[in-house]
Motif scaffolding. Structure first.
Motif, PDB file in Angstrom:
ATOM      1  N   TYR A 279      33.444  39.639  44.536  1.00 17.18           N
ATOM      2  CA  TYR A 279      34.804  39.786  44.007  1.00 17.18           C
ATOM      3  C   TYR A 279      35.531  40.980  44.618  1.00 17.18           C
ATOM      4  CZ  TYR A 279      34.746  36.428  40.080  1.00 17.18           C
ATOM      5  OH  TYR A 279      34.737  35.306  39.295  1.00 17.18           O
ATOM      6  N   GLN A 280      34.962  42.169  44.434  1.00 20.79           N
ATOM      7  CA  GLN A 280      35.707  43.368  44.821  1.00 20.79           C
ATOM      8  C   GLN A 280      34.755  44.538  44.985  1.00 20.79           C
ATOM      9  OE1 GLN A 280      38.674  45.327  42.058  1.00 20.79           O
ATOM     10  NE2 GLN A 280      40.051  44.710  43.689  1.00 20.79           N
TER      11      GLN A 280
ATOM     12  N   LEU B 271      42.523  38.375  44.162  1.00 17.32           N
ATOM     13  CA  LEU B 271      41.207  38.681  44.710  1.00 17.32           C
ATOM     14  C   LEU B 271      40.889  37.749  45.870  1.00 17.32           C
ATOM     15  CD1 LEU B 271      39.094  39.218  41.463  1.00 17.32           C
ATOM     16  CD2 LEU B 271      40.100  40.955  42.943  1.00 17.32           C
TER      17      LEU B 271
ATOM     18  N   TYR C  18      31.503  44.192  42.472  1.00 20.99           N
ATOM     19  CA  TYR C  18      31.549  43.235  41.371  1.00 20.99           C
ATOM     20  C   TYR C  18      31.329  41.838  41.938  1.00 20.99           C
ATOM     21  CZ  TYR C  18      33.307  46.878  38.316  1.00 20.99           C
ATOM     22  OH  TYR C  18      33.430  48.019  37.572  1.00 20.99           O
TER      23      TYR C  18
END
Lengths: 173, 173, 173
Positions: free
Chosen positions: B164-165, B16, B78
């Motif tokens: 995060y993503q 990540l 996220y």
């Protein structure tokens, strides 16, 4: 999903293996106490995503689990969680999950926390009885798991958590 | 996952790229102040899903990022987030993230907010020190990022967020 | 995503069919009241995952929906939600969602709750006006949906929920 056969649905939706875990923890901050409880419950190294609390049909529910949940450090964990804190010396906190399942339609979790195990257990039963009645009955076999923590000096955390499923990063992009 | 080779795991789980962003915002409601801070942090147009706060192994952590995060309007993001509000003139609020990483096992985030940067930073260190000790040490290099907001007249928000993503809609159905 | 054609993007990201639902509920606990409201809104048998509240471009928004949302018992439901509770006899609670869409870039939801519908509606407009102005205007056509609940004896819940997407278990692993 109506065009899928039952077998295809079964293939796509394997039954969940839900483990119910209770633990307590302490630390110099509320967050550290929470993390300590997560460690004792075997789920500290996941990124928790809280669900509001329905049990898919066919799920197995294993109670009293303490061994670390399988998965990689940092994976996401879908879970139902009840958390309570006490940070005054002499204070007690209880956190619990209750659940009831129906033979065919799955089940329901409820989360309650409060100042005594008796109060938490009573609220669990009231909630599940109301929720069952509103669905026409059927969710009759009520079970519960409650953690109780007593604050001596440092903040404490009481935790009850139902671990649904671990999801690694990258799988959904 | 035990039957996968390491290379396959690496393929499935790309590291990540976590960007840590701090910002403040103001508005006529708490929600508008929060949105204003999200805009300054470059993440206002995502649907945030909060994680409790573990760093997968191999993740890179870039601090002080302000450019808008890539993704489509409305995608899910996220994130780990610390948010604080102040809505009385003269009131100050601080919100911060702390993190510590271990060479092999990934790392941990903590979120704290409060009335001063000093208090937030101290809580960040206390939490991470306890959490590291409970894991046998190893998470030693503690870093933190804190935002501070001062209420003049309108409500203000202090925000620290670790992105995060981004996950587009439709990918997981 | 910049190397994808528009058609490919459309294929990957089908427009969301977002249904906005309002309901009230009552029960012997706050949780039972919440569940009762979810039942009336047609979304009680999902595991809710709350989003902070951006509308993807191309989404349709259907208001006043009450029929049960399609999906299996226990599936995850991504949603934007406003919830309020009243548990003193005579107390009133209102919970509402507001939204505004732009012709090309999608839209924004806001969530507010409080002691009167007038206050909730006013906060919805203030938030969306500020959020639109901070994005250069464009989100002008503000709509809202508010639920109001009055506590007679048992706790009551006011709920406004925007259901984004149902995700079955297993699809993302």
């Amino acid at each position: 999903m109506s065009e899928m056969t039952l077998a295809e649905q079964q293939h796509d939706r394997p039954p969940l293996d839900i483990s119910v875990r209770t633990a307590t923890g302490s630390g110099r901050t509320l967050l550290a106490a929470f993390d300590d409880a997560l460690l004792s419950a075997g789920v500290a190294n996941f990124n928790l995503i809280a669900l509001s609390s329905v049990i898919p049909p066919g799920s197995s529910i294993r109670e009293g689990v303490t061994e670390p949940l399988a998965g990689e450090h940092g994976d996401r964990l879908y879970c139902v969680m009840s958390v309570g804190y006490a940070d005054h010396p002499g204070e007690i906190v209880s956190a619990g999950l209750g659940w009831a399942t129906d033979a065919t339609s799955g089940g329901l979790f409820v989360e309650h926390s409060g100042g005594s195990e008796q109060s938490v257990t009573e609220q669990i039963h009231l909630s599940l009885e109301d929720m069952s009645r509103n669905r026409g009955g059927g969710y009759t076999n009520i079970q519960h798991a409650v953690a109780n923590a007593h604050c001596d000096d440092k903040p404490v955390c009481a935790l009850a958590i139902a671990a649904y499923q671990v999801v690694p990063w990258g799988g959904d992009v």
